[in-house]
Design a protein around this motif. Structure first.
Motif, PDB file in Angstrom:
ATOM      1  N   THR A  90       0.828  -1.196   0.000  1.00  0.00           N
ATOM      2  CA  THR A  90       0.000   0.000   0.000  1.00  0.00           C
ATOM      3  C   THR A  90       0.868   1.253   0.000  1.00  0.00           C
ATOM      4  O   THR A  90       0.613   2.218  -0.736  1.00  0.00           O
ATOM      5  N   TRP A  91       1.916   1.239   0.804  1.00  0.00           N
ATOM      6  CA  TRP A  91       2.825   2.386   0.848  1.00  0.00           C
ATOM      7  C   TRP A  91       3.542   2.582  -0.490  1.00  0.00           C
ATOM      8  O   TRP A  91       3.705   3.710  -0.953  1.00  0.00           O
ATOM      9  N   ALA A  92       3.952   1.498  -1.125  1.00  0.00           N
ATOM     10  CA  ALA A  92       4.648   1.608  -2.408  1.00  0.00           C
ATOM     11  C   ALA A  92       3.737   2.218  -3.465  1.00  0.00           C
ATOM     12  O   ALA A  92       4.145   3.095  -4.238  1.00  0.00           O
ATOM     13  N   PHE A  93       2.481   1.754  -3.500  1.00  0.00           N
ATOM     14  CA  PHE A  93       1.532   2.308  -4.465  1.00  0.00           C
ATOM     15  C   PHE A  93       1.262   3.787  -4.171  1.00  0.00           C
ATOM     16  O   PHE A  93       1.144   4.598  -5.085  1.00  0.00           O
ATOM     17  N   ALA A  94       1.157   4.134  -2.880  1.00  0.00           N
ATOM     18  CA  ALA A  94       0.908   5.524  -2.497  1.00  0.00           C
ATOM     19  C   ALA A  94       2.072   6.419  -2.904  1.00  0.00           C
ATOM     20  O   ALA A  94       1.869   7.543  -3.392  1.00  0.00           O
ATOM     21  N   VAL A  95       3.298   5.943  -2.720  1.00  0.00           N
ATOM     22  CA  VAL A  95       4.481   6.706  -3.117  1.00  0.00           C
ATOM     23  C   VAL A  95       4.468   6.957  -4.618  1.00  0.00           C
ATOM     24  O   VAL A  95       4.736   8.066  -5.096  1.00  0.00           O
ATOM     25  N   TYR A  96       4.140   5.918  -5.387  1.00  0.00           N
ATOM     26  CA  TYR A  96       4.063   6.046  -6.851  1.00  0.00           C
ATOM     27  C   TYR A  96       3.053   7.115  -7.242  1.00  0.00           C
ATOM     28  O   TYR A  96       3.340   7.994  -8.068  1.00  0.00           O
ATOM     29  N   LEU A  97       1.860   7.043  -6.670  1.00  0.00           N
ATOM     30  CA  LEU A  97       0.809   8.005  -7.008  1.00  0.00           C
ATOM     31  C   LEU A  97       1.210   9.428  -6.630  1.00  0.00           C
ATOM     32  O   LEU A  97       0.945  10.377  -7.372  1.00  0.00           O
ATOM     33  N   ALA A  98       1.858   9.574  -5.494  1.00  0.00           N
ATOM     34  CA  ALA A  98       2.252  10.904  -5.023  1.00  0.00           C
ATOM     35  C   ALA A  98       3.349  11.515  -5.881  1.00  0.00           C
ATOM     36  O   ALA A  98       3.339  12.722  -6.158  1.00  0.00           O
ATOM     37  N   MET A  99       4.321  10.710  -6.302  1.00  0.00           N
ATOM     38  CA  MET A  99       5.453  11.246  -7.037  1.00  0.00           C
ATOM     39  C   MET A  99       5.162  11.460  -8.516  1.00  0.00           C
ATOM     40  O   MET A  99       5.844  12.235  -9.179  1.00  0.00           O
ATOM     41  N   THR A 100       4.167  10.792  -9.062  1.00  0.00           N
ATOM     42  CA  THR A 100       3.874  10.933 -10.490  1.00  0.00           C
ATOM     43  C   THR A 100       2.700  11.856 -10.768  1.00  0.00           C
ATOM     44  O   THR A 100       2.474  12.233 -11.908  1.00  0.00           O
ATOM     45  N   GLY A 101       1.943  12.222  -9.748  1.00  0.00           N
ATOM     46  CA  GLY A 101       0.842  13.160  -9.942  1.00  0.00           C
ATOM     47  C   GLY A 101       1.338  14.583  -9.787  1.00  0.00           C
ATOM     48  O   GLY A 101       1.520  15.063  -8.663  1.00  0.00           O
ATOM     49  N   LEU A 102       1.567  15.285 -10.887  1.00  0.00           N
ATOM     50  CA  LEU A 102       2.196  16.600 -10.827  1.00  0.00           C
ATOM     51  C   LEU A 102       1.358  17.607 -10.063  1.00  0.00           C
ATOM     52  O   LEU A 102       1.882  18.579  -9.523  1.00  0.00           O
ATOM     53  N   LYS A 103       0.056  17.407 -10.031  1.00  0.00           N
ATOM     54  CA  LYS A 103      -0.820  18.324  -9.295  1.00  0.00           C
ATOM     55  C   LYS A 103      -1.261  17.728  -7.967  1.00  0.00           C
ATOM     56  O   LYS A 103      -2.262  18.145  -7.383  1.00  0.00           O
ATOM     57  N   GLY A 104      -0.498  16.747  -7.462  1.00  0.00           N
ATOM     58  CA  GLY A 104      -0.782  16.167  -6.158  1.00  0.00           C
ATOM     59  C   GLY A 104      -1.830  15.071  -6.221  1.00  0.00           C
ATOM     60  O   GLY A 104      -2.354  14.737  -7.288  1.00  0.00           O
ATOM     61  N   ILE A 105      -2.131  14.500  -5.071  1.00  0.00           N
ATOM     62  CA  ILE A 105      -3.156  13.473  -4.967  1.00  0.00           C
ATOM     63  C   ILE A 105      -3.921  13.676  -3.669  1.00  0.00           C
ATOM     64  O   ILE A 105      -3.326  13.867  -2.607  1.00  0.00           O
ATOM     65  N   SER A 106      -5.214  13.680  -3.753  1.00  0.00           N
ATOM     66  CA  SER A 106      -6.046  13.973  -2.590  1.00  0.00           C
ATOM     67  C   SER A 106      -6.248  12.729  -1.741  1.00  0.00           C
ATOM     68  O   SER A 106      -6.040  11.596  -2.193  1.00  0.00           O
TER      69      SER A 106
END
Length: 327
Positions: A90-106
């Motif tokens: 879960t943490w790995a997927f969250a890190v991926y989403l956070a680092m690749t979403g240029l406008k952040g992730i809610s």
């Protein structure tokens, strides 16, 4: 590897969702990856730094024990993952989403994508914001740009109660939070912070704290930057429709403010005054690794989690402004 959406550089290596699933098929694989980032030379005690470690232990969650200070710990101890029951996948997927979403992730998007409670997702999101922060960066050698903006929404969209409190206090930036920033054109790195005032003392101090003496910096015609000692300063006059004069412009910082505000409006919908600083440093931290390969961005994030524990009670405290806020 496939190029990921929103990459900041055409030749950077991205990671597709299929590749991500192959990299982290389960918690065991994800844990091994985190260990390789946090403990590249083997486990060490996060309390005293000793490498004389007992593993495994009889403790259910603390997998290691320091033979020097006699304290139990795990891979998560002392990081933003400290105390979490979320799995490593879960943490790995969250890190991926956070680092690749240029406008952040809610937090709502994390809640939906990771199938965790919204409360857990909100805490996870703020832990991510804290870990993305790019601290201890060297001074910019220049040439640099400096600018400021205001965050707080349009008055027509405010509640009647808040609008009434501002009716006699003016327009423009009134009721909004000021953010200042500088960009180094040579390295494409940026730094930005929330500030209490936009006077000469505050803005010039921010420039001195992030730019090497003697470097040239470009701004608009704001009077607060005029006469900054030990720097070569040029300005363009936006009020006279002058936006570029040779090398003098602040278009790089203007672009960053646009990205920050698109994240506010399109992803988070609102930046609270209490947590604004954390959102600002999130966007600067992610921008500063934007040209790296995705796997490197994720690794950099993990390195920054060390020593970045964020308790839920600290996050929700009435006076819980993040470290460095309004500096």
């Amino acid at each position: 590897m496939a190029k990921h959406r929103g990459s900041g550089k055409a030749d950077r290596e991205g990671i597709s969702l299929k590749q991500l699933k192959r990299m982290f098929p389960d918690d065991g694989a994800a844990q091994a990856w985190f260990e390789a980032q946090i403990w590249p030379d083997g486990p060490f005690c996060p309390h005293c730094g000793a490498v004389n470690i007992q593993h495994p232990t009889k403790h259910r969650s603390m997998t290691h024990r320091c033979r020097e200070c006699r304290v139990d710990f795990s891979l998560k101890t002392g990081t933003v993952m400290h105390g979490t029951k979320l799995g490593y996948q879960t943490w790995a997927f969250a890190v991926y989403l956070a680092m690749t979403g240029l406008k952040g992730i809610s937090s709502m998007e994390l809640h939906r994508e990771l199938k965790i409670t919204q409360k857990s997702a909100w805490h996870l999101a703020h832990r991510i914001l804290k870990a993305i922060e790019d601290g201890n960066a060297p001074l910019f050698a220049g040439p640099t740009e400096a600018d400021e903006t205001y965050i707080g929404g349009k008055r027509k969209n405010m509640s009647n109660v808040k609008r009434k409190t501002l009716v006699d206090t003016g327009r423009g930036p009134v009721g909004k939070e000021a953010v200042t920033g500088v960009k180094d054109r040579e390295t494409n790195r940026e730094a930005a912070r929330v500030i209490a005032e936009t006077d000469a003392t505050a803005l010039q101090t921010f420039v001195r704290n992030h730019v090497q003496p003697g470097a040239i910096f470009y701004t608009d015609k704001a009077k607060a930057y005029a006469g900054t000692p030990a720097f070569d300063h040029e300005a363009v006059k936006h009020s006279a429709k002058e936006f570029v004069r040779g090398m003098a412009h602040s278009n790089g910082m203007e672009s960053f403010w646009a990205m920050l505000k698109r994240g506010c409006q399109g992803t988070y919908h609102k930046f609270s005054e209490k947590h604004l600083e954390r959102y600002v440093v999130e966007f600067t931290g992610r921008h500063n690794v934007r040209e790296r390969d995705t796997v490197d961005q994720m690794a950099i994030f993990v390195w920054r989690t060390i020593g970045s524990r964020l308790r839920y009670r600290d996050l929700t405290a009435d006076n819980g402004l993040p470290s460095g806020a309004r500096a």
